[in-house]
Design a protein around this motif. Structure first.
Motif, short mmCIF file in Angstrom:
data_model
loop_
_atom_site.label_atom_id
_atom_site.label_comp_id
_atom_site.label_asym_id
_atom_site.label_seq_id
_atom_site.Cartn_x
_atom_site.Cartn_y
_atom_site.Cartn_z
N ILE A 118 5.64 6.87 5.01
CA ILE A 118 7.10 6.77 5.08
C ILE A 118 7.62 5.96 3.91
O ILE A 118 8.60 6.34 3.24
N VAL A 119 6.97 4.83 3.63
CA VAL A 119 7.36 3.98 2.50
C VAL A 119 7.21 4.76 1.19
O VAL A 119 8.10 4.72 0.32
N ALA A 120 6.09 5.49 1.05
CA ALA A 120 5.84 6.25 -0.18
C ALA A 120 6.91 7.32 -0.39
O ALA A 120 7.39 7.53 -1.51
N MET A 121 7.31 8.01 0.68
CA MET A 121 8.33 9.05 0.55
C MET A 121 9.68 8.45 0.15
O MET A 121 10.37 9.00 -0.71
N LEU A 122 10.04 7.32 0.75
CA LEU A 122 11.32 6.69 0.43
C LEU A 122 11.34 6.21 -1.02
O LEU A 122 12.32 6.42 -1.74
N LEU A 123 10.26 5.58 -1.46
CA LEU A 123 10.21 5.07 -2.83
C LEU A 123 10.20 6.22 -3.84
O LEU A 123 10.83 6.13 -4.90
N GLY A 124 9.47 7.30 -3.52
CA GLY A 124 9.45 8.45 -4.41
C GLY A 124 10.82 9.07 -4.56
O GLY A 124 11.22 9.51 -5.65
N THR A 125 11.56 9.10 -3.47
CA THR A 125 12.92 9.65 -3.50
C THR A 125 13.87 8.75 -4.30
O THR A 125 14.68 9.23 -5.09
N LEU A 126 13.73 7.45 -4.12
CA LEU A 126 14.65 6.51 -4.76
C LEU A 126 14.36 6.30 -6.24
O LEU A 126 15.28 6.19 -7.05
N PHE A 127 13.08 6.24 -6.62
CA PHE A 127 12.73 5.83 -7.97
C PHE A 127 12.06 6.91 -8.82
O PHE A 127 11.91 6.73 -10.03
N ALA A 128 11.64 8.01 -8.21
CA ALA A 128 10.98 9.06 -8.99
C ALA A 128 11.74 10.38 -8.94
O ALA A 128 11.26 11.39 -9.46
N GLY A 129 12.91 10.38 -8.29
CA GLY A 129 13.71 11.58 -8.24
C GLY A 129 13.12 12.71 -7.41
O GLY A 129 13.46 13.88 -7.62
N GLY A 147 5.30 11.26 -2.43
CA GLY A 147 5.48 11.30 -0.99
C GLY A 147 4.59 12.34 -0.34
O GLY A 147 4.00 12.10 0.73
N LEU A 148 4.46 13.50 -0.97
CA LEU A 148 3.61 14.56 -0.46
C LEU A 148 2.15 14.14 -0.52
O LEU A 148 1.36 14.41 0.39
N ALA A 149 1.77 13.47 -1.60
CA ALA A 149 0.40 12.97 -1.73
C ALA A 149 0.07 11.99 -0.61
O ALA A 149 -1.00 12.04 0.01
N ALA A 150 1.00 11.08 -0.33
CA ALA A 150 0.77 10.09 0.72
C ALA A 150 0.62 10.76 2.09
O ALA A 150 -0.20 10.33 2.92
N TRP A 155 0.82 -1.21 0.00
CA TRP A 155 0.00 0.00 0.00
C TRP A 155 0.86 1.26 0.00
O TRP A 155 0.46 2.29 -0.53
N GLY A 156 2.06 1.20 0.57
CA GLY A 156 2.95 2.35 0.50
C GLY A 156 3.50 2.55 -0.89
O GLY A 156 3.81 3.68 -1.29
N SER A 157 3.62 1.48 -1.67
CA SER A 157 4.20 1.56 -3.01
C SER A 157 3.19 1.92 -4.08
O SER A 157 3.56 2.26 -5.21
N THR A 158 1.90 1.86 -3.77
CA THR A 158 0.89 2.13 -4.80
C THR A 158 0.93 3.58 -5.28
O THR A 158 0.53 3.87 -6.40
N TYR A 159 1.41 4.49 -4.44
CA TYR A 159 1.52 5.89 -4.88
C TYR A 159 2.51 6.00 -6.05
O TYR A 159 2.26 6.71 -7.02
N LEU A 160 3.62 5.28 -5.94
CA LEU A 160 4.59 5.26 -7.03
C LEU A 160 4.01 4.54 -8.24
O LEU A 160 4.21 4.97 -9.38
N GLY A 161 3.27 3.47 -7.99
CA GLY A 161 2.63 2.74 -9.08
C GLY A 161 1.64 3.61 -9.84
O GLY A 161 1.57 3.57 -11.08
N ILE A 162 0.88 4.42 -9.12
CA ILE A 162 -0.07 5.33 -9.76
C ILE A 162 0.67 6.34 -10.63
O ILE A 162 0.27 6.63 -11.76
N LEU A 163 1.78 6.88 -10.11
CA LEU A 163 2.56 7.86 -10.87
C LEU A 163 3.02 7.26 -12.20
O LEU A 163 2.91 7.90 -13.26
N THR A 221 -5.23 9.88 -7.71
CA THR A 221 -4.73 9.58 -9.05
C THR A 221 -4.62 10.84 -9.90
O THR A 221 -3.63 11.05 -10.61
N LEU A 222 -5.65 11.69 -9.84
CA LEU A 222 -5.62 12.94 -10.60
C LEU A 222 -4.56 13.89 -10.07
O LEU A 222 -3.81 14.51 -10.83
N ALA A 223 -4.47 14.00 -8.74
CA ALA A 223 -3.54 14.95 -8.12
C ALA A 223 -2.08 14.59 -8.38
O ALA A 223 -1.23 15.48 -8.43
N GLU A 224 -1.79 13.31 -8.57
CA GLU A 224 -0.40 12.92 -8.78
C GLU A 224 0.15 13.38 -10.13
O GLU A 224 1.33 13.19 -10.41
N LYS A 225 -0.68 14.00 -10.95
CA LYS A 225 -0.18 14.65 -12.16
C LYS A 225 0.69 15.84 -11.79
O LYS A 225 1.56 16.26 -12.56
#
Length: 318
Positions: free
Chosen positions: A262-273, A97-100, A21-29, A88-92
Protein backbone atom coordinates in the motif's frame (compact mmCIF):
# COMPACT_ATOMS: atom_id res chain seq x y z
CA UNK A 1 8.64 5.85 33.46
CA UNK A 2 10.24 2.70 32.02
CA UNK A 3 7.33 1.63 29.81
CA UNK A 4 6.91 4.92 27.94
CA UNK A 5 10.28 4.84 26.13
CA UNK A 6 9.70 1.21 25.13
CA UNK A 7 6.26 2.06 23.71
CA UNK A 8 7.75 4.97 21.76
CA UNK A 9 10.49 2.76 20.32
CA UNK A 10 7.94 0.14 19.29
CA UNK A 11 5.85 2.76 17.49
CA UNK A 12 8.93 4.09 15.73
CA UNK A 13 10.02 0.57 14.78
CA UNK A 14 6.62 -0.20 13.23
CA UNK A 15 6.73 3.10 11.36
CA UNK A 16 10.17 2.10 10.09
CA UNK A 17 9.23 -1.29 8.65
CA UNK A 18 5.96 0.08 7.24
CA UNK A 19 7.34 3.22 5.62
CA UNK A 20 10.98 2.33 4.98
CA UNK A 21 10.44 -1.09 3.44
CA UNK A 22 7.44 0.25 1.53
CA UNK A 23 9.56 3.12 0.17
CA UNK A 24 12.48 0.99 -1.02
CA UNK A 25 10.63 0.17 -4.25
CA UNK A 26 10.67 3.86 -5.14
CA UNK A 27 14.29 4.08 -4.00
CA UNK A 28 15.24 1.23 -6.32
CA UNK A 29 13.50 2.95 -9.24
CA UNK A 30 15.45 6.16 -8.68
CA UNK A 31 18.75 4.32 -8.11
CA UNK A 32 18.63 2.29 -11.35
CA UNK A 33 17.92 5.36 -13.45
CA UNK A 34 21.68 5.81 -13.84
CA UNK A 35 23.19 2.76 -12.09
CA UNK A 36 22.91 -0.74 -13.63
CA UNK A 37 20.47 -2.95 -11.64
CA UNK A 38 22.73 -5.84 -10.59
CA UNK A 39 25.72 -3.62 -9.79
CA UNK A 40 23.51 -1.28 -7.77
CA UNK A 41 21.84 -4.06 -5.78
CA UNK A 42 25.11 -5.93 -5.28
CA UNK A 43 26.99 -2.91 -3.99
CA UNK A 44 24.01 -1.97 -1.80
CA UNK A 45 23.79 -5.29 -0.01
CA UNK A 46 27.52 -5.96 0.15
CA UNK A 47 28.14 -2.61 1.87
CA UNK A 48 25.13 -3.00 4.18
CA UNK A 49 26.23 -6.52 5.05
CA UNK A 50 29.79 -5.49 5.87
CA UNK A 51 28.53 -2.64 8.07
CA UNK A 52 25.96 -4.80 9.89
CA UNK A 53 28.40 -7.70 10.35
CA UNK A 54 31.15 -5.36 11.59
CA UNK A 55 28.89 -3.60 14.10
CA UNK A 56 27.54 -6.89 15.45
CA UNK A 57 31.02 -8.36 15.88
CA UNK A 58 32.26 -5.12 17.41
CA UNK A 59 29.51 -5.31 20.03
CA UNK A 60 30.60 -8.77 21.10
CA UNK A 61 28.69 -11.17 18.85
CA UNK A 62 30.65 -14.42 18.45
CA UNK A 63 32.43 -15.24 15.22
CA UNK A 64 30.15 -17.43 13.07
CA UNK A 65 31.10 -21.00 12.24
CA UNK A 66 32.41 -21.75 8.78
CA UNK A 67 29.33 -23.84 7.96
CA UNK A 68 27.11 -20.78 8.36
CA UNK A 69 28.83 -19.12 5.40
CA UNK A 70 27.76 -22.00 3.15
CA UNK A 71 24.12 -21.60 4.14
CA UNK A 72 24.47 -17.81 3.79
CA UNK A 73 25.54 -18.26 0.16
CA UNK A 74 22.44 -20.35 -0.55
CA UNK A 75 20.08 -18.01 1.32
CA UNK A 76 21.70 -14.92 -0.17
CA UNK A 77 21.44 -16.47 -3.63
CA UNK A 78 17.73 -17.16 -3.29
CA UNK A 79 16.64 -14.07 -1.35
CA UNK A 80 18.95 -11.37 -2.69
CA UNK A 81 20.18 -12.55 -6.10
CA UNK A 82 16.91 -14.20 -7.11
CA UNK A 83 14.43 -12.18 -5.04
CA UNK A 84 15.77 -8.66 -4.68
CA UNK A 85 17.83 -8.89 -7.85
CA UNK A 86 14.66 -9.82 -9.69
CA UNK A 87 12.81 -6.84 -8.22
CA UNK A 88 15.64 -4.46 -9.11
CA UNK A 89 15.86 -5.73 -12.69
CA UNK A 90 12.08 -5.86 -13.19
CA UNK A 91 11.60 -2.25 -12.10
CA UNK A 92 13.17 -1.22 -15.40
CA UNK A 93 9.77 -2.07 -16.92
CA UNK A 94 7.26 -2.63 -14.09
CA UNK A 95 5.77 0.24 -12.01
CA UNK A 96 6.88 0.19 -8.37
CA UNK A 97 3.38 -0.29 -6.96
CA UNK A 98 2.72 -3.25 -9.24
CA UNK A 99 6.11 -4.74 -8.36
CA UNK A 100 5.34 -4.47 -4.65
CA UNK A 101 2.00 -6.21 -5.13
CA UNK A 102 3.55 -9.17 -6.94
CA UNK A 103 6.28 -9.48 -4.30
CA UNK A 104 3.58 -9.43 -1.62
CA UNK A 105 2.55 -12.91 -2.81
CA UNK A 106 5.58 -14.43 -1.04
CA UNK A 107 3.64 -15.47 2.11
CA UNK A 108 1.13 -17.17 -0.20
CA UNK A 109 3.89 -19.07 -1.98
CA UNK A 110 5.39 -20.07 1.36
CA UNK A 111 2.11 -21.38 2.73
CA UNK A 112 1.70 -23.56 -0.36
CA UNK A 113 5.33 -24.72 -0.54
CA UNK A 114 5.40 -25.51 3.19
CA UNK A 115 2.56 -27.98 2.66
CA UNK A 116 4.01 -29.46 -0.54
CA UNK A 117 7.42 -30.06 1.08
CA UNK A 118 5.92 -31.53 4.25
CA UNK A 119 7.09 -28.68 6.47
CA UNK A 120 3.52 -27.75 7.42
CA UNK A 121 0.18 -29.57 7.55
CA UNK A 122 -2.42 -29.31 4.82
CA UNK A 123 -3.82 -25.76 4.58
CA UNK A 124 -7.15 -25.17 6.27
CA UNK A 125 -10.16 -24.13 4.16
CA UNK A 126 -9.67 -20.48 5.12
CA UNK A 127 -6.02 -20.65 3.97
CA UNK A 128 -7.09 -22.30 0.71
CA UNK A 129 -9.48 -19.39 0.23
CA UNK A 130 -6.61 -16.98 0.77
CA UNK A 131 -4.37 -18.87 -1.68
CA UNK A 132 -7.09 -18.88 -4.33
CA UNK A 133 -7.82 -15.18 -3.87
CA UNK A 134 -4.13 -14.34 -4.08
CA UNK A 135 -3.57 -16.20 -7.34
CA UNK A 136 -6.73 -14.70 -8.86
CA UNK A 137 -5.35 -11.29 -7.93
CA UNK A 138 -2.05 -12.12 -9.65
CA UNK A 139 -3.94 -13.26 -12.73
CA UNK A 140 -5.87 -9.99 -12.87
CA UNK A 141 -2.65 -7.98 -12.67
CA UNK A 142 -0.49 -9.93 -15.12
CA UNK A 143 -3.18 -10.98 -17.61
CA UNK A 144 -3.11 -7.89 -19.86
CA UNK A 145 0.70 -7.98 -20.07
CA UNK A 146 0.52 -11.36 -21.83
CA UNK A 147 -2.64 -10.89 -23.88
CA UNK A 148 -2.34 -7.32 -25.20
CA UNK A 149 0.36 -6.37 -27.78
CA UNK A 150 2.95 -4.17 -26.07
CA UNK A 151 5.02 -2.93 -29.06
CA UNK A 152 8.42 -3.23 -27.40
CA UNK A 153 7.21 -2.79 -23.81
CA UNK A 154 8.77 -5.49 -21.62
CA UNK A 155 6.06 -5.38 -18.95
CA UNK A 156 5.31 -9.09 -19.34
CA UNK A 157 9.00 -9.96 -19.00
CA UNK A 158 9.30 -7.82 -15.89
CA UNK A 159 6.25 -9.43 -14.28
CA UNK A 160 7.61 -12.90 -15.07
CA UNK A 161 10.92 -12.00 -13.42
CA UNK A 162 9.03 -10.77 -10.34
CA UNK A 163 6.99 -13.97 -10.03
CA UNK A 164 10.07 -16.17 -10.46
CA UNK A 165 12.02 -14.02 -8.01
CA UNK A 166 9.22 -14.23 -5.44
CA UNK A 167 9.22 -18.02 -5.83
CA UNK A 168 13.00 -18.17 -5.29
CA UNK A 169 12.65 -15.88 -2.25
CA UNK A 170 10.05 -18.28 -0.85
CA UNK A 171 12.34 -21.27 -1.36
CA UNK A 172 15.18 -19.43 0.34
CA UNK A 173 12.96 -18.49 3.26
CA UNK A 174 11.94 -22.13 3.76
CA UNK A 175 15.55 -23.28 3.51
CA UNK A 176 16.62 -20.69 6.08
CA UNK A 177 14.33 -22.27 8.70
CA UNK A 178 16.49 -25.40 8.83
CA UNK A 179 19.85 -24.06 7.69
CA UNK A 180 22.69 -23.59 10.15
CA UNK A 181 23.05 -19.91 10.99
CA UNK A 182 24.89 -17.69 13.45
CA UNK A 183 23.27 -17.22 16.90
CA UNK A 184 23.20 -13.44 16.39
CA UNK A 185 20.42 -12.27 14.05
CA UNK A 186 22.53 -9.30 13.02
CA UNK A 187 25.59 -11.45 12.20
CA UNK A 188 23.42 -13.86 10.22
CA UNK A 189 21.75 -11.01 8.31
CA UNK A 190 25.16 -9.47 7.63
CA UNK A 191 26.49 -12.77 6.28
CA UNK A 192 23.50 -13.20 3.96
CA UNK A 193 23.83 -9.63 2.67
CA UNK A 194 27.56 -10.03 2.04
CA UNK A 195 27.09 -13.31 0.16
CA UNK A 196 24.00 -12.14 -1.72
CA UNK A 197 25.67 -8.85 -2.59
CA UNK A 198 28.73 -10.65 -3.94
CA UNK A 199 26.52 -12.87 -6.12
CA UNK A 200 24.65 -9.82 -7.44
CA UNK A 201 27.93 -8.12 -8.30
CA UNK A 202 29.07 -11.29 -10.07
CA UNK A 203 25.81 -11.30 -12.05
CA UNK A 204 26.44 -7.69 -13.01
CA UNK A 205 29.88 -8.48 -14.39
CA UNK A 206 28.69 -11.65 -16.16
CA UNK A 207 25.91 -9.70 -17.91
CA UNK A 208 28.36 -6.96 -18.87
CA UNK A 209 26.77 -4.14 -16.88
CA UNK A 210 30.20 -2.74 -16.01
CA UNK A 211 31.05 -2.08 -19.67
CA UNK A 212 28.36 0.55 -20.10
CA UNK A 213 28.69 2.04 -16.62
CA UNK A 214 30.57 5.23 -15.76
CA UNK A 215 30.58 6.93 -12.36
CA UNK A 216 30.51 10.32 -14.07
CA UNK A 217 27.07 9.49 -15.49
CA UNK A 218 25.46 8.72 -12.12
CA UNK A 219 22.87 11.35 -11.21
CA UNK A 220 22.55 12.97 -7.80
CA UNK A 221 19.08 11.41 -7.51
CA UNK A 222 20.50 7.93 -7.99
CA UNK A 223 23.28 8.58 -5.49
CA UNK A 224 20.80 9.80 -2.89
CA UNK A 225 18.52 6.82 -3.50
CA UNK A 226 21.47 4.42 -3.23
CA UNK A 227 22.61 5.88 0.10
CA UNK A 228 19.03 5.68 1.36
CA UNK A 229 18.75 2.02 0.35
CA UNK A 230 21.99 1.11 2.14
CA UNK A 231 21.70 3.10 5.35
CA UNK A 232 17.93 3.35 5.82
CA UNK A 233 16.39 0.54 3.79
CA UNK A 234 18.80 -2.16 4.91
CA UNK A 235 20.42 -1.13 8.21
CA UNK A 236 17.59 0.82 9.89
CA UNK A 237 14.87 -1.41 8.41
CA UNK A 238 16.38 -4.68 9.59
CA UNK A 239 17.31 -3.25 12.99
CA UNK A 240 13.70 -2.17 13.51
CA UNK A 241 12.44 -5.55 12.36
CA UNK A 242 14.66 -7.53 14.75
CA UNK A 243 13.71 -5.19 17.60
CA UNK A 244 10.02 -5.83 16.98
CA UNK A 245 10.52 -9.60 16.85
CA UNK A 246 11.98 -9.43 20.36
CA UNK A 247 9.25 -7.21 21.85
CA UNK A 248 5.99 -7.82 19.95
CA UNK A 249 3.54 -10.50 18.97
CA UNK A 250 4.71 -12.00 15.62
CA UNK A 251 1.17 -11.56 14.25
CA UNK A 252 1.53 -7.80 14.63
CA UNK A 253 5.02 -7.76 13.15
CA UNK A 254 3.80 -9.75 10.12
CA UNK A 255 1.41 -6.95 9.18
CA UNK A 256 4.27 -5.28 7.26
CA UNK A 257 3.71 -7.89 4.52
CA UNK A 258 0.45 -6.27 3.48
CA UNK A 259 1.13 -2.68 4.52
CA UNK A 260 4.29 -2.33 2.40
CA UNK A 261 2.48 -2.71 -0.97
CA UNK A 262 0.00 0.00 0.00
CA UNK A 263 2.84 2.38 0.90
CA UNK A 264 4.68 1.49 -2.33
CA UNK A 265 1.58 2.18 -4.47
CA UNK A 266 0.95 5.54 -2.80
CA UNK A 267 4.56 6.67 -3.14
CA UNK A 268 4.73 5.51 -6.76
CA UNK A 269 1.62 7.51 -7.54
CA UNK A 270 2.82 10.63 -5.74
CA UNK A 271 6.49 10.73 -6.77
CA UNK A 272 6.87 8.57 -9.89
CA UNK A 273 3.75 9.55 -11.79
CA UNK A 274 2.33 6.01 -11.74
CA UNK A 275 -1.36 5.52 -12.41
CA UNK A 276 -3.65 3.39 -10.26
CA UNK A 277 -6.15 1.73 -12.58
CA UNK A 278 -9.32 -0.05 -11.49
CA UNK A 279 -7.72 -3.36 -12.49
CA UNK A 280 -4.73 -2.61 -10.25
CA UNK A 281 -6.94 -1.69 -7.31
CA UNK A 282 -9.00 -4.89 -7.68
CA UNK A 283 -5.86 -7.03 -7.93
CA UNK A 284 -4.35 -5.18 -4.97
CA UNK A 285 -7.43 -5.80 -2.85
CA UNK A 286 -7.40 -9.52 -3.64
CA UNK A 287 -3.67 -9.99 -3.04
CA UNK A 288 -3.38 -7.87 0.12
CA UNK A 289 -6.58 -9.34 1.56
CA UNK A 290 -5.42 -12.87 0.76
CA UNK A 291 -2.02 -12.30 2.37
CA UNK A 292 -3.76 -11.00 5.49
CA UNK A 293 -6.01 -14.08 5.59
CA UNK A 294 -3.09 -16.49 5.18
CA UNK A 295 -0.91 -14.80 7.80
CA UNK A 296 -3.68 -14.46 10.37
CA UNK A 297 -4.79 -18.07 9.86
CA UNK A 298 -1.22 -19.26 10.37
CA UNK A 299 -0.87 -17.15 13.50
CA UNK A 300 -4.08 -18.59 14.96
CA UNK A 301 -2.68 -22.07 14.39
CA UNK A 302 0.64 -21.03 15.95
CA UNK A 303 -1.18 -19.97 19.13
CA UNK A 304 -2.62 -23.45 19.24
CA UNK A 305 0.83 -24.97 19.53
CA UNK A 306 2.31 -24.97 16.04
CA UNK A 307 5.58 -23.26 15.23
CA UNK A 308 5.67 -19.63 14.22
CA UNK A 309 5.14 -19.44 10.47
CA UNK A 310 7.71 -18.21 8.05
CA UNK A 311 5.46 -15.31 7.13
CA UNK A 312 6.92 -13.33 10.04
CA UNK A 313 10.37 -13.47 8.51
CA UNK A 314 11.46 -10.52 6.32
CA UNK A 315 10.44 -12.28 3.12
CA UNK A 316 8.98 -9.25 1.44
CA UNK A 317 11.67 -6.76 2.23
CA UNK A 318 12.98 -5.49 -1.13
Amino acid sequence: MVRAPKKVWIILAFAAIYLIWGSTYLGILFAIQSIPPFLMAGTRFFLAGVIMYGIARGQGAPKPERATWKSSVIIGGCLLLGGNGGVTLAEKWVPTGLAALLVATVPIYIALLSWITGMAPRPTPIVWLGLLGGFIGVGILVGPAFTVPTHGNHLGLGMSILLIGSFLWSLGSLYSRRAKSAPSLFVAAGQQMICGGALLLLAGFITGEHRAFALSQVSSLSIGAFVYLVLIGALVGYTAYFYLLRHCDPAKVATYAYVNPIVAMLLGTLFAGETLTLRTLIGAGLIIGSVAVVIMAQQMKAKGGASIPTAVQPECAP
